[in-house]
Write a protein that holds these residues in place. Structure first.
Motif, PDB file in Angstrom:
ATOM      1  N   THR A 180      36.451  39.230  46.164  1.00  0.00           N
ATOM      2  CA  THR A 180      37.564  39.796  45.371  1.00  0.00           C
ATOM      3  C   THR A 180      38.892  39.162  45.755  1.00  0.00           C
ATOM      4  O   THR A 180      39.743  38.932  44.905  1.00  0.00           O
ATOM      5  CB  THR A 180      37.659  41.319  45.613  1.00  0.00           C
ATOM      6  OG1 THR A 180      36.381  41.824  45.963  1.00  0.00           O
ATOM      7  CG2 THR A 180      38.207  42.030  44.424  1.00  0.00           C
ATOM      8  N   LEU A 183      40.710  36.191  44.163  1.00  0.00           N
ATOM      9  CA  LEU A 183      41.564  36.291  42.964  1.00  0.00           C
ATOM     10  C   LEU A 183      43.046  36.501  43.303  1.00  0.00           C
ATOM     11  O   LEU A 183      43.904  36.407  42.430  1.00  0.00           O
ATOM     12  CB  LEU A 183      41.079  37.448  42.079  1.00  0.00           C
ATOM     13  CG  LEU A 183      39.680  37.256  41.490  1.00  0.00           C
ATOM     14  CD1 LEU A 183      39.167  38.539  40.872  1.00  0.00           C
ATOM     15  CD2 LEU A 183      39.720  36.155  40.427  1.00  0.00           C
ATOM     16  N   GLU A 268      44.487  42.517  37.304  1.00  0.00           N
ATOM     17  CA  GLU A 268      43.853  43.645  38.014  1.00  0.00           C
ATOM     18  C   GLU A 268      42.558  44.067  37.318  1.00  0.00           C
ATOM     19  O   GLU A 268      41.545  44.317  37.964  1.00  0.00           O
ATOM     20  CB  GLU A 268      44.812  44.835  38.028  1.00  0.00           C
ATOM     21  CG  GLU A 268      45.806  44.779  39.157  1.00  0.00           C
ATOM     22  CD  GLU A 268      46.756  45.981  39.129  1.00  0.00           C
ATOM     23  OE1 GLU A 268      47.854  45.828  39.645  1.00  0.00           O
ATOM     24  OE2 GLU A 268      46.364  47.030  38.584  1.00  0.00           O
ATOM     25  N   CYS A 271      39.780  41.902  38.167  1.00  0.00           N
ATOM     26  CA  CYS A 271      39.255  42.176  39.513  1.00  0.00           C
ATOM     27  C   CYS A 271      38.370  43.421  39.517  1.00  0.00           C
ATOM     28  O   CYS A 271      37.286  43.427  40.106  1.00  0.00           O
ATOM     29  CB  CYS A 271      40.410  42.393  40.477  1.00  0.00           C
ATOM     30  SG  CYS A 271      41.268  40.888  40.833  1.00  0.00           S
ATOM     31  N   ALA A 274      35.086  42.754  38.001  1.00  0.00           N
ATOM     32  CA  ALA A 274      34.268  41.934  38.915  1.00  0.00           C
ATOM     33  C   ALA A 274      33.619  42.831  39.968  1.00  0.00           C
ATOM     34  O   ALA A 274      32.431  42.672  40.300  1.00  0.00           O
ATOM     35  CB  ALA A 274      35.151  40.876  39.578  1.00  0.00           C
ATOM     36  N   ILE A 300      40.116  48.356  46.886  1.00  0.00           N
ATOM     37  CA  ILE A 300      40.592  47.223  46.087  1.00  0.00           C
ATOM     38  C   ILE A 300      41.648  47.708  45.090  1.00  0.00           C
ATOM     39  O   ILE A 300      42.685  47.083  44.895  1.00  0.00           O
ATOM     40  CB  ILE A 300      39.418  46.532  45.343  1.00  0.00           C
ATOM     41  CG1 ILE A 300      38.400  45.996  46.364  1.00  0.00           C
ATOM     42  CG2 ILE A 300      39.920  45.416  44.428  1.00  0.00           C
ATOM     43  CD1 ILE A 300      38.919  44.941  47.314  1.00  0.00           C
ATOM     44  N   TYR A 304      46.026  46.622  44.970  1.00  0.00           N
ATOM     45  CA  TYR A 304      46.843  45.936  43.970  1.00  0.00           C
ATOM     46  C   TYR A 304      48.298  46.416  43.915  1.00  0.00           C
ATOM     47  O   TYR A 304      49.200  45.584  43.880  1.00  0.00           O
ATOM     48  CB  TYR A 304      46.186  46.006  42.589  1.00  0.00           C
ATOM     49  CG  TYR A 304      44.920  45.197  42.556  1.00  0.00           C
ATOM     50  CD1 TYR A 304      44.909  43.898  43.060  1.00  0.00           C
ATOM     51  CD2 TYR A 304      43.734  45.725  42.065  1.00  0.00           C
ATOM     52  CE1 TYR A 304      43.742  43.159  43.079  1.00  0.00           C
ATOM     53  CE2 TYR A 304      42.572  44.987  42.070  1.00  0.00           C
ATOM     54  CZ  TYR A 304      42.581  43.709  42.575  1.00  0.00           C
ATOM     55  OH  TYR A 304      41.445  42.987  42.595  1.00  0.00           O
TER      56      TYR A 304
END
Ligand SMILES: Nc1ncnc2c1ncn2[C@@H]1O[C@H](COP(=O)(O)OP(=O)(O)OP(=O)(O)O)[C@@H](O)[C@H]1O
Length: 620
Positions: A180, A183, A268, A271, A274, A300, A304
């Motif tokens: 992750t 990115l 975002e 991500c 993913a 995660i 952000y």
């Protein structure tokens, strides 16, 4: 007097980088740094609490929810609540302390810039629009705070949040976390793409802000003239022009910020998708529990906002450096004069005798090629009244500026009681010279305070001064007498009455040197006549210098100095100068009839002069 609008380069503009901005403004945090450290610690603890809460959530999902066990609920739930409460308390304290520290910084910075502004010479204010300076003192000061205090706290807070969330995500599943993180550079690229543009736009926005404040301020000051000349439409058009400039910059700035925000949201989403994809695969392969996946996704997800915050911070900092540039332009403007070093000060009694002297003075204004004064010498002693006259632009006001030491001469010296002014403390010079400018300084305060002007005097002293200035009668006629509040631009008092208030103030000040700048200009014949008596009493026993075009006043002087193009071209009594048939005689014979109460040029003679008072000459 100091009224000329000089068309010249305004404040020096130079580009300032982030590092220099911080280096220049960071010292202002002195005294509050330990609070800034505490605020940062609070932010770190709050991020830690958030991390612990997410781990507890994972534990609850796996042990209580998935297994349907109520007994496994209480322990982690209690702990989670305790962590949340602790986080809330620390967050509250930290944020309150941050606001307090930030506002103290703003206060200190504003005081510092204001104090510096007050040391700058008159030409600085003639060359820079007042509204723009006001904008710098308000909008730009706030912007710097964003750079130094809030910016720093946000950076620390976001930095540690990223560290904790990323650490926890790595601890949960390092391989997924690394996938992750790959990115993350996308966010950084997005931020760097926007920075340069935002700085340029912010700079334009701040300049436009200043221009709008200037137009409004000038419009308000000149409102009577605007109405009298039917210039309302022109003034409105001026405001519209500046407002359009501001609108363009402001909309561009908002558009850039919005574009950046939306771009980051798309990144975002990529991500999150993913993670869900990878997570579904891992769970189906039995390598991950649902609790772990949810916690991982939460970390995660939590990661952000601070990353985005760091990017946004970059933009805020960029905007703030545009404000820093504008404040540094003021702070880097050097005062034309400063107090002498203590070792250079010549000891002198606080109250001078009042002998004033200029010896071979030459002076040119900064940025000017022509000399405003050239090889100029004169002297005056207590009890003497010296009139300084000459055509417009001759250098009369410049002489006054040098006497008050707003500037130092380039050549020669100006002296008080024989001591060069640059060897006396500025406050001492100015407390010994009373300036009575054309426009009376009015404080937004009572008439009494306007006369006392901060001096420690009794009401009786004020009344005595007002009586001597022929002001007592009209003051007692005001609705609240001495307690009536007046304000700059007041219409309660006429020009002549204001002049008499100023004379009363000067009486209380009781300085040995008196500098009158066009004392009768702007007054009608009657009003001019009415201030002559008080002026005469005020001048008694002092060294009085009168700058004037009104040659009826010159007729009364002990000596008249005639200046032309910065040079002393004639000097003598009124009668001598008339007999000389030089520039003075020409000025005298070409002045308008009825000027300030004199009837005809030829009527004026030393015997009928308005300021003549036998007693006053006693000391001369
Ligand atoms: N702040 C300034 N910056 C640059 N030049 C200036 C400044 N103030 C005055 N000057 C110039 O210096 C010269 C002398 O000006 P000064 O104001 O002393 O004349 P003055 O005799 O007082 O004129 P007036 O009677 O019109 O007030 C003029 O050429 C003027 O243009």
């Amino acid at each position: 007097m100091f009224h000329q609008l000089v068309v010249d380069t305004s404040i020096r503009t130079r580009r300032v980088g982030f590092k220099e901005s911080v280096r220049r403004f960071w010292p202002l945090t002195r005294g509050d740094r330990r609070w800034i450290v505490i605020v940062c610690l609070c932010a770190i603890v709050a991020a830690l609490a958030e991390t612990a809460a997410i781990l507890l959530f994972a534990q609850l999902t796996d042990n209580a929810l998935q297994k349907g066990s109520v007994s496994a609920f209480w322990g982690p739930a209690g702990l989670w609540l305790a962590v949340a409460v602790a986080g809330a308390i620390v967050g509250y304290l930290g944020n309150s302390l941050a606001a307090w520290t930030a506002e103290r910084f703003v206060m200190r910075l504003r005081a510092r810039v204001f104090a510096h502004l007050q040391k700058l010479p008159p030409h600085f204010f003639q060359r820079n629009r007042r509204g723009d300076l006001v904008e710098r003192m308000t909008g730009d000061v706030d912007a710097i705070e964003q750079l130094v205090v809030t910016g720093l706290v946000q950076a620390v807070s976001a930095g540690f949040a990223v560290l904790f969330y990323a650490g926890a995500a790595l601890w949960l599943r390092w391989d997924l976390a690394l996938a992750t993180f790959a990115l993350v550079p996308l966010f950084l690229i997005a931020a760097s793409r926007f920075t340069g543009r935002v700085k340029e736009v912010s700079r334009r926005e701040r300049v436009a802000d200043g221009a709008i404040t200037s137009v409004v301020e000038e419009g308000l000051v000149n409102v009577v003239l605007t109405q009298a000349y039917n210039r309302q439409r022109d003034e409105q058009a001026r405001l519209r022009r500046e407002a359009r400039r501001w609108l363009r910059a402001s909309v561009t700035s908002a558009r850039l910020n919005e574009l950046y925000g939306q771009l980051v949201e798309v990144l975002e989403t990529i991500c999150v998708l993913a993670i869900i994809g990878l997570g579904a695969w891992e769970i189906s392969a039995g390598r991950m529990s649902l609790g772990q996946l949810l916690a991982f996704a939460a970390f995660i997800g939590y990661l952000y906002p601070p990353i985005r915050g760091l990017g946004q911070l970059g933009l805020t900092v960029t905007e703030a450096t545009a404000g820093a540039e504008r404040l540094l332009e003021i702070l880097d403007a050097r005062p034309a004069v400063t107090d002498p070093e203590p070792s250079d000060v010549v000891p002198a009694p606080k109250r001078a005798v009042g002998a004033v002297e200029a010896c071979g003075v030459g002076f040119r204004y900064p940025g000017n090629t022509d000399e405003a004064l050239h090889d100029f010498s004169f002297s005056a002693v207590p009890g003497e009244l010296v009139c300084i006259t000459g055509p417009s632009g001759a250098g009369k006001s410049t002489l006054a500026a040098l006497l008050l030491r707003f500037y130092d001469p380039d050549i020669g010296s100006v002296r008080l009681d024989g001591i060069p002014l640059h060897r006396l403390p500025l406050a001492q010079i100015r407390s010994n010279i009373t300036l009575l400018p054309q426009e009376t300084l009015v404080l937004h305060d009572t008439v009494e305070e306007n006369i006392a002007c901060g001096r420690d005097v009794t009401h009786d002293d004020v009344v005595r001064a007002a009586r001597a200035a022929d002001a007592h009668a009209f003051i007692t006629d005001l609705p609240d007498g001495y307690e009536t509040v007046i304000a700059p631009g007041t219409s309660r008092l006429s020009g002549g009455q204001l002049q008499r208030v100023a004379i009363a103030r000067a009486m209380l000040r009781n300085a040995p040197v008196l500098l009158l700048d066009e004392p009768t200009t702007g007054l009608d014949t009657l009003a001019a006549q009415r201030i002559l008596g008080p002026l005469r009493r005020l001048a008694e026993g002092r060294t009085t210098l009168v700058i004037t075009h009104d040659l009826a006043l010159a007729a009364d002087a002990d000596r008249v100095l005639v200046l032309d193009k910065g040079r002393l071209v004639e000097s003598g009594t009124h009668a001598q100068l008339l007999a000389h048939h030089g520039l003075y005689a020409t000025l005298f014979h070409t002045r308008p009839p009825h000027q300030n109460g004199t009837t005809h040029p030829h009527d004026a003679s030393p015997t009928v002069s308005p300021l003549t008072d036998g007693g006053r000459r006693a000391a001369g």
